[in-house]
Scaffold this motif. Structure first.
Motif, PDB file in Angstrom:
ATOM      1  N   HIS A 196      57.119  -1.113  74.986  1.00 49.82           N
ATOM      2  CA  HIS A 196      56.576  -2.956  74.956  1.00 49.82           C
ATOM      3  C   HIS A 196      55.849  -3.052  73.041  1.00 49.82           C
ATOM      4  O   HIS A 196      54.559  -2.170  73.258  1.00 49.82           O
ATOM      5  N   GLY A 197      55.736  -4.052  72.431  1.00 52.24           N
ATOM      6  CA  GLY A 197      55.333  -3.982  71.401  1.00 52.24           C
ATOM      7  C   GLY A 197      54.611  -5.507  71.241  1.00 52.24           C
ATOM      8  O   GLY A 197      55.486  -6.494  71.957  1.00 52.24           O
ATOM      9  N   SER A 198      54.626  -5.522  69.368  1.00 56.11           N
ATOM     10  CA  SER A 198      53.808  -6.945  69.682  1.00 56.11           C
ATOM     11  C   SER A 198      55.349  -7.840  68.856  1.00 56.11           C
ATOM     12  O   SER A 198      54.638  -9.450  68.493  1.00 56.11           O
ATOM     13  N   VAL A 199      56.337  -7.782  68.854  1.00 52.25           N
ATOM     14  CA  VAL A 199      57.610  -7.836  68.584  1.00 52.25           C
ATOM     15  C   VAL A 199      58.001  -8.826  69.536  1.00 52.25           C
ATOM     16  O   VAL A 199      58.575 -10.513  68.852  1.00 52.25           O
ATOM     17  N   SER A 200      57.017  -9.115  70.798  1.00 53.13           N
ATOM     18  CA  SER A 200      57.918  -9.324  71.461  1.00 53.13           C
ATOM     19  C   SER A 200      56.014 -10.235  71.977  1.00 53.13           C
ATOM     20  O   SER A 200      56.866 -10.873  73.275  1.00 53.13           O
ATOM     21  N   GLU A 201      55.588 -10.652  71.916  1.00 48.96           N
ATOM     22  CA  GLU A 201      54.344 -11.327  71.484  1.00 48.96           C
ATOM     23  C   GLU A 201      54.120 -12.320  70.257  1.00 48.96           C
ATOM     24  O   GLU A 201      54.634 -11.910  69.727  1.00 48.96           O
ATOM     25  N   ALA A 202      53.291 -13.005  71.045  1.00 45.72           N
ATOM     26  CA  ALA A 202      52.601 -14.232  70.255  1.00 45.72           C
ATOM     27  C   ALA A 202      52.077 -12.926  69.050  1.00 45.72           C
ATOM     28  O   ALA A 202      50.918 -12.293  68.747  1.00 45.72           O
ATOM     29  N   PRO A 203      52.028 -13.837  67.643  1.00 45.88           N
ATOM     30  CA  PRO A 203      51.365 -12.569  66.202  1.00 45.88           C
ATOM     31  C   PRO A 203      49.796 -12.418  66.708  1.00 45.88           C
ATOM     32  O   PRO A 203      49.461 -13.974  67.233  1.00 45.88           O
ATOM     33  N   GLY A 204      49.578 -11.716  67.112  1.00 53.16           N
ATOM     34  CA  GLY A 204      48.215 -11.417  66.519  1.00 53.16           C
ATOM     35  C   GLY A 204      47.712 -11.115  68.395  1.00 53.16           C
ATOM     36  O   GLY A 204      46.135 -10.482  68.787  1.00 53.16           O
ATOM     37  N   ALA A 205      48.162 -11.305  69.469  1.00 53.45           N
ATOM     38  CA  ALA A 205      48.051 -11.280  70.626  1.00 53.45           C
ATOM     39  C   ALA A 205      47.934  -9.541  71.403  1.00 53.45           C
ATOM     40  O   ALA A 205      47.315  -9.303  72.126  1.00 53.45           O
ATOM     41  N   GLY A 206      48.628  -8.725  70.073  1.00 50.92           N
ATOM     42  CA  GLY A 206      48.679  -6.965  71.280  1.00 50.92           C
ATOM     43  C   GLY A 206      48.027  -6.896  70.188  1.00 50.92           C
ATOM     44  O   GLY A 206      46.420  -6.159  70.925  1.00 50.92           O
ATOM     45  N   ALA A 207      47.169  -7.377  69.188  1.00 53.01           N
ATOM     46  CA  ALA A 207      45.872  -6.394  68.345  1.00 53.01           C
ATOM     47  C   ALA A 207      44.373  -6.970  69.606  1.00 53.01           C
ATOM     48  O   ALA A 207      43.935  -6.058  69.964  1.00 53.01           O
ATOM     49  N   LEU A 208      44.752  -8.102  69.880  1.00 53.77           N
ATOM     50  CA  LEU A 208      42.944  -8.954  70.702  1.00 53.77           C
ATOM     51  C   LEU A 208      43.269  -7.921  71.636  1.00 53.77           C
ATOM     52  O   LEU A 208      42.475  -7.866  72.241  1.00 53.77           O
ATOM     53  N   ALA A 209      45.029  -7.784  72.823  1.00 54.24           N
ATOM     54  CA  ALA A 209      44.866  -7.232  73.788  1.00 54.24           C
ATOM     55  C   ALA A 209      44.642  -5.694  74.114  1.00 54.24           C
ATOM     56  O   ALA A 209      44.081  -5.221  74.680  1.00 54.24           O
ATOM     57  N   SER A 210      44.222  -5.114  72.887  1.00 55.92           N
ATOM     58  CA  SER A 210      43.812  -4.012  72.146  1.00 55.92           C
ATOM     59  C   SER A 210      42.588  -3.880  72.545  1.00 55.92           C
ATOM     60  O   SER A 210      41.442  -2.905  72.924  1.00 55.92           O
ATOM     61  N   GLN A 211      41.971  -4.900  71.968  1.00 56.33           N
ATOM     62  CA  GLN A 211      40.680  -5.237  71.837  1.00 56.33           C
ATOM     63  C   GLN A 211      39.820  -4.876  73.083  1.00 56.33           C
ATOM     64  O   GLN A 211      38.545  -4.411  72.887  1.00 56.33           O
ATOM     65  N   VAL A 212      40.201  -6.229  74.209  1.00 58.04           N
ATOM     66  CA  VAL A 212      39.746  -5.944  75.073  1.00 58.04           C
ATOM     67  C   VAL A 212      40.075  -5.150  76.410  1.00 58.04           C
ATOM     68  O   VAL A 212      39.400  -4.722  77.475  1.00 58.04           O
ATOM     69  N   PHE A 213      40.846  -4.294  75.801  1.00 59.14           N
ATOM     70  CA  PHE A 213      41.286  -3.463  76.629  1.00 59.14           C
ATOM     71  C   PHE A 213      39.351  -2.180  77.379  1.00 59.14           C
ATOM     72  O   PHE A 213      39.208  -1.415  76.738  1.00 59.14           O
ATOM     73  N   GLY A 214      39.713  -2.084  78.816  1.00 65.02           N
ATOM     74  CA  GLY A 214      39.303  -1.440  79.424  1.00 65.02           C
ATOM     75  C   GLY A 214      37.347  -1.877  79.609  1.00 65.02           C
ATOM     76  O   GLY A 214      36.446  -1.019  79.588  1.00 65.02           O
ATOM     77  N   LEU A 215      37.425  -3.275  78.770  1.00 61.53           N
ATOM     78  CA  LEU A 215      36.512  -3.742  78.472  1.00 61.53           C
ATOM     79  C   LEU A 215      35.587  -4.460  79.628  1.00 61.53           C
ATOM     80  O   LEU A 215      36.372  -4.743  80.926  1.00 61.53           O
ATOM     81  N   GLY A 216      34.699  -5.548  80.029  1.00 60.38           N
ATOM     82  CA  GLY A 216      33.984  -5.881  81.575  1.00 60.38           C
ATOM     83  C   GLY A 216      34.280  -5.114  82.524  1.00 60.38           C
ATOM     84  O   GLY A 216      32.843  -4.134  82.283  1.00 60.38           O
ATOM     85  N   ASN A 217      34.537  -5.835  83.571  1.00 63.09           N
ATOM     86  CA  ASN A 217      34.087  -5.164  85.182  1.00 63.09           C
ATOM     87  C   ASN A 217      35.184  -3.986  85.066  1.00 63.09           C
ATOM     88  O   ASN A 217      34.773  -2.986  86.285  1.00 63.09           O
ATOM     89  N   ASN A 218      36.322  -3.679  83.959  1.00 65.63           N
ATOM     90  CA  ASN A 218      36.563  -2.129  84.845  1.00 65.63           C
ATOM     91  C   ASN A 218      36.121  -1.047  84.091  1.00 65.63           C
ATOM     92  O   ASN A 218      36.530   0.059  84.670  1.00 65.63           O
ATOM     93  N   ARG A 219      35.012  -1.356  83.407  1.00 64.62           N
ATOM     94  CA  ARG A 219      34.255   0.035  82.681  1.00 64.62           C
ATOM     95  C   ARG A 219      34.266   0.707  82.416  1.00 64.62           C
ATOM     96  O   ARG A 219      33.857   2.281  82.172  1.00 64.62           O
TER      97      ARG A 219
END
Length: 318
Positions: A120-143
């Motif tokens: 699954h890749g960014s061609v199926s998402e809103a432009p830039g959504a995949g990049a921002l999802a990558s940036q927040v991966f594993g942040l916050g409460n997940n630790r």
């Protein structure tokens, strides 16, 4: 003919160099399974060099090359022969839900590398959504990111155009705990509004800085023109308008799509194969059932139509 023979040897040498390390060979096998349903794509790719003729090269030359602006590259390998690479000694397991797991223990490797590939890749998402999802991966409460940094491990999500990759590299002592964190970050993500806002600002800053590099801008223009009307024309990071419009809900949508996507997992390095398989069954054997994916015939794609574009800036090579 001699030039064609040299070129074939060079390409075979290049292909061999790309799979020198055991983790690279295992990753190629997993990537081939994800894309084609079988392990043979890269072997097929290398075999096709023998079938190439002068007529094939002439047809490609006439189709793609602008003869008025040639770029010549000469590669000279250190030797004329290509030594055969040893086969990757791995074990493949298919979990109850269809997820393929490839494990290759190697006690000589001081680390363990785990790669999760999702179709699954960014061609199926809103432009830039995949990049921002990558940036927040594993942040916050997940630790996940916090824990990885505390033990000197590396982990990250990369959302490409057609597939996404989570790569984790750690010491054997910490790998199993971090795999649990990866599972939670993917299937139970803690996406906080504050984290999204911070990473959104950083992403927008990178997008604005693209204008400072005329060469990068020139290649972006070429890509946009070449793939006109196709999602490939849009940069993976999106643009200011698309990224500014993204919300935490849009990022959660990306993760829901990743959770349903076909998945392959490869593990290599100093690991206990039985323990790895047990953990994968426990964590990833209960996720969404994989859709049936019959093996696909590997065949060349039809070449695209050629076209040209004149850029405002001078370009040394495209």
């Amino acid at each position: 003919r001699a030039a064609i023979r040299r070129a074939k040897k060079q390409k075979l040498a290049e292909d061999a160099q790309l799979s020198q390390a055991l983790p690279d060979r295992l990753d190629r096998i997993a990537q081939s399974h994800l894309a084609t349903g079988g392990p043979g794509f890269y072997a097929y790719y290398a075999r096709q060099f023998d079938a190439i003729t002068a007529a094939d090269l002439r047809r490609v030359l006439d189709h793609y090359i602008q003869k008025g602006r040639p770029i010549t590259t000469r590669l000279t390998p250190p030797n004329s022969g290509v030594e055969p690479m040893p086969q990757a000694d791995y074990k493949q397991t298919t979990l109850n839900n269809g997820v393929n797991v490839f494990v290759q223990p190697n006690a000589d490797d001081p680390a363990v590398r785990v790669v999760f590939r999702l179709l699954h890749g960014s061609v199926s998402e809103a432009p830039g959504a995949g990049a921002l999802a990558s940036q927040v991966f594993g942040l916050g409460n997940n630790r996940l990111q916090q824990r990885a940094q505390s033990v000197g491990a590396r982990v990250g999500l990369s959302v490409g155009y057609d597939e996404s990759v989570i790569e984790l590299t750690s010491s054997p002592e910490d790998i199993h705990e971090l795999i649990r964190h990866v599972h939670d970050a993917l299937y139970d993500p803690a996406i906080g509004s504050d984290d999204v806002a911070v990473e959104q600002r950083l992403l927008l800053d990178r997008i604005r800085k693209r204008r400072d590099h005329w060469a990068h801008d020139a290649f972006a223009q070429v890509r946009a023109d070449f793939f006109k009307g196709h999602p490939y024309a849009i940069p993976l990071e999106g643009d200011e308008t698309s990224v500014s419009a993204l919300t935490p809900a849009a990022i959660r949508s990306v993760y829901r799509s990743l959770q349903q996507a076909p998945l392959v997992i490869s593990v290599s390095g100093d690991c206990d194969a039985k323990r790895v398989h047990h953990q994968m069954h426990t964590l990833f054997g209960s996720v969404a059932k994989q859709p049936p994916r019959p093996s696909r015939t590997i065949a060349p794609k039809v070449m695209q139509n050629s076209h040209s574009k004149t850029l405002k800036q001078p370009v040394a090579a495209v």
